[in-house]
Design an enzyme around this catalytic site. Structure first.
Site, mmCIF file in Angstrom:
data_model
loop_
_atom_site.group_PDB
_atom_site.id
_atom_site.type_symbol
_atom_site.label_atom_id
_atom_site.label_comp_id
_atom_site.label_asym_id
_atom_site.label_seq_id
_atom_site.Cartn_x
_atom_site.Cartn_y
_atom_site.Cartn_z
ATOM 1 N N LYS A 38 33.840 40.982 41.675
ATOM 2 C CA LYS A 38 34.218 41.754 40.495
ATOM 3 C C LYS A 38 33.186 41.505 39.385
ATOM 4 O O LYS A 38 32.104 42.062 39.444
ATOM 5 C CB LYS A 38 35.666 41.452 40.151
ATOM 6 C CG LYS A 38 36.552 41.767 41.395
ATOM 7 C CD LYS A 38 37.985 41.602 41.189
ATOM 8 C CE LYS A 38 38.797 41.563 42.478
ATOM 9 N NZ LYS A 38 38.583 42.602 43.474
ATOM 10 N N HIS A 91 40.085 38.259 38.833
ATOM 11 C CA HIS A 91 39.816 39.158 37.701
ATOM 12 C C HIS A 91 39.439 38.406 36.421
ATOM 13 O O HIS A 91 39.136 39.031 35.407
ATOM 14 C CB HIS A 91 41.026 40.055 37.449
ATOM 15 C CG HIS A 91 41.329 40.919 38.631
ATOM 16 N ND1 HIS A 91 40.712 42.133 38.838
ATOM 17 C CD2 HIS A 91 42.128 40.707 39.707
ATOM 18 C CE1 HIS A 91 41.149 42.647 39.980
ATOM 19 N NE2 HIS A 91 42.001 41.795 40.526
ATOM 20 N N SER A 117 46.289 41.685 38.790
ATOM 21 C CA SER A 117 45.343 42.762 39.069
ATOM 22 C C SER A 117 45.833 44.148 38.700
ATOM 23 O O SER A 117 45.027 45.035 38.439
ATOM 24 C CB SER A 117 44.955 42.741 40.547
ATOM 25 O OG SER A 117 46.106 42.822 41.356
#
Ligand SMILES: Cc1ncc(COP(=O)(O)O)c(C=O)c1O
Length: 385
Positions: free
Chosen positions: A236, A207, A179
Site C-alpha cells: 500500500k 493501511h 480497511s
C-alpha cells in the site's frame, strides 16, 4: 453428465443477489488521474496512499534491482532464493518499526496466514475484531485455535472474554486502521488488557504503515505503545508488493522456522524488494504523509460541508450507501462523472452496510479533490446518500 452444472447455478445466484464481481481494467499507473476505457478519471480509491509507485526513486531502485538480481528470485528464501537484498529490506523494516528483527512474506495475506497459524494452535484462544481483514479471519481458521470474534473495537467485550479464559496461549489480533471503515483500533486499551491478562497483541498495519503516527510507523507509533507482533504490507503506502512481520529476534527466528507461507513459497521478486526499500527511505526523508493528511482534511471538510456523515479517522473514507443496488449504481454514476472508486458490498462488508470506499493519496491535487467533491455532491442528491 456435466459434473460442473453447479457452477452455472452458483453464478446465477451470485448475479441474482447483485454480488457478481467484474475486473475493472485501468490502462495507466496508479496516479491521481488514470485512464480507464480510454477516458481520464480521478482515482479516488487506491491504496497507493503516498503515491510512491510513481516516485522516480522507487522506479529507479526497482529497475536497478532487475539489472543486478534479475526478474525473479528463483527459489524460496530457505533454499536458493535468498540474497543480500532481502536481508537488507528486513533490516530496514526492523529499524523503521523499532524492533529487533523482521521477516518478509510474498504478500500481506500470506504474512497473516503464516504468522497466526504458526504461533497459535488447537487449545489456544484468538480474539479477533469483527471487522478484521479476511486474511486474519482465514489465518484464525487455519490455526485451529478457538476464535472469539468481538464486536468492533469493543474493549469491554475483550476483557470479558479474557477474564473467562483458561487457555494456555492467548492472542488479540486487530487491524490498526480498518480497511473498509478508516477508523483506528483502540490500541492503548488493547495493550493494557494484553498486559493484564497475559495475551499477546498483534496489529495489522496494512493501511497504517508509512501513514499513521508521529514517525509514520503505524498504529503503535500513533498511540505510542508497544505490541508483540507488528504485521503490515509492502503493497500500500510502501508502493510494492509483499508482507512483513516485525518483532523480537526470537519471534522472527521462530517464524522463519515455522511459518509455512514463508517456508514453502518463492521469495519476492527482487524489484519489489528494492521498491519497498526505496519507499521506506523516502518516507523517512521526505515525509510524504504530511501532504496526505492535508488532503484528508480538505476532502473531509468538503464532505462534511455537504452534509455527509463521516466516522473515518484516516485516509480511508467510506461514503455509506446501504443496500447493494444503491452501492453499485452510485459507484457507476460516480465513474460516469469522472471519479473511479469501488462500491463495496457483502461479503466484504455486512449486509445493508454497502459503501463507496474512497481513499486519498498524497499526490492528489486540490483540483483533484474539488472535482471529486463536485461529483460526490451529484450522487448524494441523486441517491439520497
Ligand atoms: C488489513 C489488511 N491486511 C492484510 C491485507 C493483505 O495485504 P496484501 O494485499 O499485501 O496481500 C490487506 C489488503 O488488502 C488488508 O487490508
Amino acid at each position: 453428465m456435466n459434473k460442473m452444472n453447479w457452477l452455472t447455478e452458483e453464478l446465477a445466484d451470485i448475479k441474482n443477489k447483485g454480488l457478481y464481481r467484474r475486473l475493472n481494467t485501468i490502462e495507466s499507473a496508479q496516479t491521481p488521474r488514470i485512464i480507464k476505457d480510454g477516458r481520464e478519471l480521478i482515482l479516488l480509491s487506491s491504496n497507493n496512499y503516498l503515491g510512491l509507485t510513481a516516485h522516480p526513486e522507487v522506479k529507479k531502485a526497482a529497475i536497478k534491482a532487475i539489472e543486478k538480481y534479475g526478474s525473479g528470485a528463483g527459489g524460496a528464501r530457505l533454499t536458493t532464493g535468498n540474497t543480500d537484498l532481502y536481508n537488507s529490506l528486513e533490516e530496514k523494516i526492523a529499524k523503521f518499526k523499532g524492533t529487533e528483527d523482521a521477516l518478509v512474506f510474498s504478500t500481506g495475506y500470506m504474512a497473516n496466514i503464516g504468522i497466526i497459524s504458526a504461533i497459535m494452535d488447537k487449545g489456544d484462544l484468538i480474539l479477533s475484531d469483527e471487522l478484521n481483514h479476511a486474511s486474519i479471519i482465514d489465518a484464525c481458521r487455519l490455526s485451529r485455535a478457538e476464535v472469539k470474534v468481538y464486536p468492533h473495537r469493543d474493549v469491554s467485550c475483550i476483557e470479558k472474554i479474557l477474564r473467562a479464559s483458561t487457555h494456555p496461549k492467548k492472542l488479540i489480533a486487530t487491524d490498526g486502521i480498518f480497511s473498509m471503515d478508516g477508523d483506528i483500533a483502540p490500541l492503548p486499551e488493547i495493550v493494557e488488557l494484553g498486559e493484564r491478562y497475559d495475551a499477546m497483541v498483534m496489529v495489522d498495519d496494512a493501511h497504517a504503515t508509512g501513514v499513521l503516527g508521529q514517525h509514520c510507523i503505524g498504529a503503535a507509533d500513533y498511540f505510542n505503545v508497544d505490541v508483540e507482533i507488528n504485521m503490515g504490507t509492502l503493497s500500500k503506502a510502501l508502493a510494492s508488493t509483499g508482507g512483513y512481520v516485525a518483532g523480537s529476534r526470537e519471534l522472527i527466528d521462530y517464524l522463519r522456522n515455522r511459518a509455512r507461507s514463508f517456508i514453502f513459497t518463492t521469495a519476492l521478486p527482487p524489484p519489489a524488494v528494492a521498491a519497498a526499500k526505496a519507499a521506506i527511505d523516502i518516507i523517512e526523508k521526505e515525509k510524504p504523509a504530511k501532504k496526505l493528511w492535508q488532503n484528508v482534511a480538505l476532502y473531509k471538510k468538503g464532505l462534511t460541508d455537504m452534509g455527509i456523515n463521516i466516522s473515518s479517522e484516516t485516509q480511508i473514507v467510506p461514503i455509506m450507501t446501504g443496500d447493494t443496488r444503491t452501492t453499485v449504481e452510485a459507484a457507476t454514476e460516480l465513474e460516469r462523472l469522472g471519479v473511479f472508486t469501488q462500491g463495496i458490498r457483502p461479503p466484504t462488508v455486512p449486509e445493508g452496510r454497502g459503501r463507496i470506499r474512497t481513499s486519498l493519496m498524497a499526490t492528489h491535487s486540490e483540483q483533484d479533490i474539488n472535482d471529486s467533491l463536485d461529483a460526490i455532491r451529484i450522487i448524494k442528491e441523486k441517491f439520497d446518500i
